[in-house]
Write an enzyme that holds these catalytic residues in place. Structure first.
Site, PDB file in Angstrom:
ATOM      1  CG  HIS A  28     -55.106 -42.546  -5.567  1.00  0.00           C
ATOM      2  ND1 HIS A  28     -55.662 -43.665  -5.690  1.00  0.00           N
ATOM      3  CD2 HIS A  28     -53.968 -42.320  -5.854  1.00  0.00           C
ATOM      4  CE1 HIS A  28     -55.265 -44.458  -6.201  1.00  0.00           C
ATOM      5  NE2 HIS A  28     -54.214 -43.840  -6.512  1.00  0.00           N
ATOM      6  CG  HIS A  82     -48.508 -45.907 -14.609  1.00  0.00           C
ATOM      7  ND1 HIS A  82     -48.987 -44.664 -14.335  1.00  0.00           N
ATOM      8  CD2 HIS A  82     -48.429 -46.617 -12.943  1.00  0.00           C
ATOM      9  CE1 HIS A  82     -50.216 -44.299 -13.426  1.00  0.00           C
ATOM     10  NE2 HIS A  82     -49.539 -45.875 -12.809  1.00  0.00           N
ATOM     11  CD  GLU A  84     -50.879 -43.377  -9.902  1.00  0.00           C
ATOM     12  OE1 GLU A  84     -50.981 -43.869 -10.017  1.00  0.00           O
ATOM     13  OE2 GLU A  84     -52.063 -42.745  -8.548  1.00  0.00           O
ATOM     14  CG  ASP A 167     -49.871 -48.713 -11.285  1.00  0.00           C
ATOM     15  OD1 ASP A 167     -49.105 -48.979 -10.496  1.00  0.00           O
ATOM     16  OD2 ASP A 167     -50.550 -47.818 -10.932  1.00  0.00           O
ATOM     17  CG  HIS A 228     -48.094 -50.609  -6.712  1.00  0.00           C
ATOM     18  ND1 HIS A 228     -47.742 -49.939  -5.501  1.00  0.00           N
ATOM     19  CD2 HIS A 228     -48.734 -50.018  -7.009  1.00  0.00           C
ATOM     20  CE1 HIS A 228     -47.727 -47.973  -5.858  1.00  0.00           C
ATOM     21  NE2 HIS A 228     -48.881 -48.247  -7.129  1.00  0.00           N
TER      22      HIS A 228
END
Ligand SMILES: Cc1cc2nc3c(=O)[nH]c(=O)nc-3n(C[C@H](O)[C@H](O)[C@H](O)COP(=O)(O)O)c2cc1C
Length: 403
Positions: A28, A82, A84, A167, A228
């Protein structure tokens, strides 16, 4: 060739079963030159539990890693920390495939997953502080709203003193090393700060509160496992202290000079301002948006006390490269910045006023008079640029001296 993938044991009861995305270069608008990982974790409790999933195209990699430990159909629960899509993209398909008894998410996570996937899967909401028994061990859920989505939560496995932090504490870094202590500290600090600046920065006040909340909870944490990048299993204080530093955004005696140029007049001004700042003892990062990615600018702003921006006038406006980075920066809400604007023009000269307005909207305190020049800067204008640098340096050094 799917069986090339296997799980990585993290603790006695937890395996990493995520996926490595070596080639992704954009999240993004945030450039990721070193790729990323989508981390999912398998808790081998009596009731086997999968924590988070991966981006849709990576489902088979995740399932293959799971199969190296257990038949995926034995998974009883899935937790979505999460929603996303890089962590939930394959969730509907995984649910159809392995048919877990239950899927859990925060109340907002339940709504978001419905809005994303529009399917009939039942997802059970969990509250802040609620626990889930896995038979011989238990999970505790901790809401972390807006770090960095409204649905976000942490999950804690007391038995292994293991925090699944989605995250938070993550970074975009594709490696075969799964643990932070196997990666050079400078790489971790750079990629961690870049991730923080580009993703977490607007929520810094919430980060500080969350860190306090976790500390006050008295939970023992041996492992921090983000969604991540590498897993933290040694010297956790190092990354926690960095998070506190990034979140508090105390201004340093460092200035970022960001500009774009067509025919180098604005560039000459940027050079003069930068030289002057450096002569006054301020660390300077000079970034030309003709060559630099916006992600790099935010990384540099993270530990800076001044933001000085320049653009020539193009069609009564600023150059698009500057509009890009200013819009991006505004959204990320950096705080505690002073600054000024500069630029060259040919006839109407609106760019500097536009930049000033944008700086004000970003709550950057303008502490020096802007400098605008018609066509190329002569000695008198370069002298004004030099003065701008001196004024900003003096103000910055004054402010950072008391910090
Ligand atoms: C396509 C184009 C559009 C421009 N539009 C304007 C304008 O609307 N108003 C103005 O004052 N100058 C305008 N200029 C002139 C530039 O702002 C001027 O050449 C300036 O000195 C360029 O600075 P630079 O060397 O940093 O690129 C325009 C120049 C170009 C090439």
């Amino acid at each position: 060739m799917n069986d090339i993938y296997s799980a990585v044991k993290v603790t006695d009861n937890v395996y990493w079963v995520g996926a490595i995305d070596w080639t992704i270069r954009d999240f993004h608008g945030y450039t990721t030159p070193r790729g990323s990982t989508y981390n999912a974790y398998l808790v081998m409790a009596d009731d086997i539990t999968l924590i988070d999933t991966v981006k849709a195209p990576f489902m088979s990699e995740m399932l293959t890693r799971i199969k190296s430990v257990v038949d995926p159909s034995k998974i009883k629960y899935i937790i979505s920390n999460h929603s996303e899509m890089d962590h939930s993209g394959c969730l509907p398909e995984v649910i159809d495939l392995i048919k877990p008894q239950k899927v859990f998410a925060s109340a907002t996570g339940v709504k978001t997953l419905k809005e994303l996937f529009h399917n009939q899967h039942e997802i059970t909401p969990v509250k802040d502080g609620e626990t889930l028994s896995l038979g011989n061990m238990k999970l505790t859920f901790m809401e972390t709203r807006m770090i960095h989505w409204p649905d976000s939560m942490f999950t804690y496995l007391a038995k292994d003193e293991f925090l699944f932090s989605q995250d938070a504490f993550g970074m975009h870094l594709a490696t075969l090393e799964r643990f932070a202590d196997e990666i050079p500290a400078a790489t971790l600090e750079y990629e961690g700060a870049t991730y923080y600046a580009n993703i977490v920065l607007p929520y810094s006040p919430i980060v500080l509160k969350a860190l306090e909340k976790v500390a006050a909870s008295g939970l023992k944490i041996k492992i921090i496992a983000p969604d991540h990048g590498p897993i933290w299993r040694k010297d956790l204080g190092w990354i926690i202290e960095l998070y506190k530093k990034w979140a508090s955004q105390k201004p340093a005696a460092k200035a970022v000079v960001v500009y774009a140029t067509m025919w180098h007049s604005t560039e000459k001004m940027a050079r003069a301002i930068s030289e002057s700042l450096a002569q006054e003892g301020v660390k300077v990062k000079l970034l030309s948006m003709n060559e630099t990615h916006r992600s790099e600018v935010v990384y540099e702003v993270l530990d800076s006390g001044a933001l000085i921006v320049g653009s020539p006038t193009l069609n009564n406006n600023i150059l698009p490269q500057m509009a890009d980075v200013m819009t991006y920066l505004k959204g990320l809400k950096p705080v505690n910045l002073i600054g000024a604007a500069f630029g060259s023009y040919g006839w109407s000269g609106e760019s500097v006023k536009h930049l000033e307005t944008m700086l004000k909207e970003m709550k950057v305190e303008i502490v020096a008079e802007s400098v605008a020049v018609k066509n190329t800067p002569g000695d008198n204008v370069l002298e004004k640029c030099h003065e701008m640098g001196k004024t900003i340096a003096a103000e910055l050094l004054k402010r950072t001296a008391v910090n």
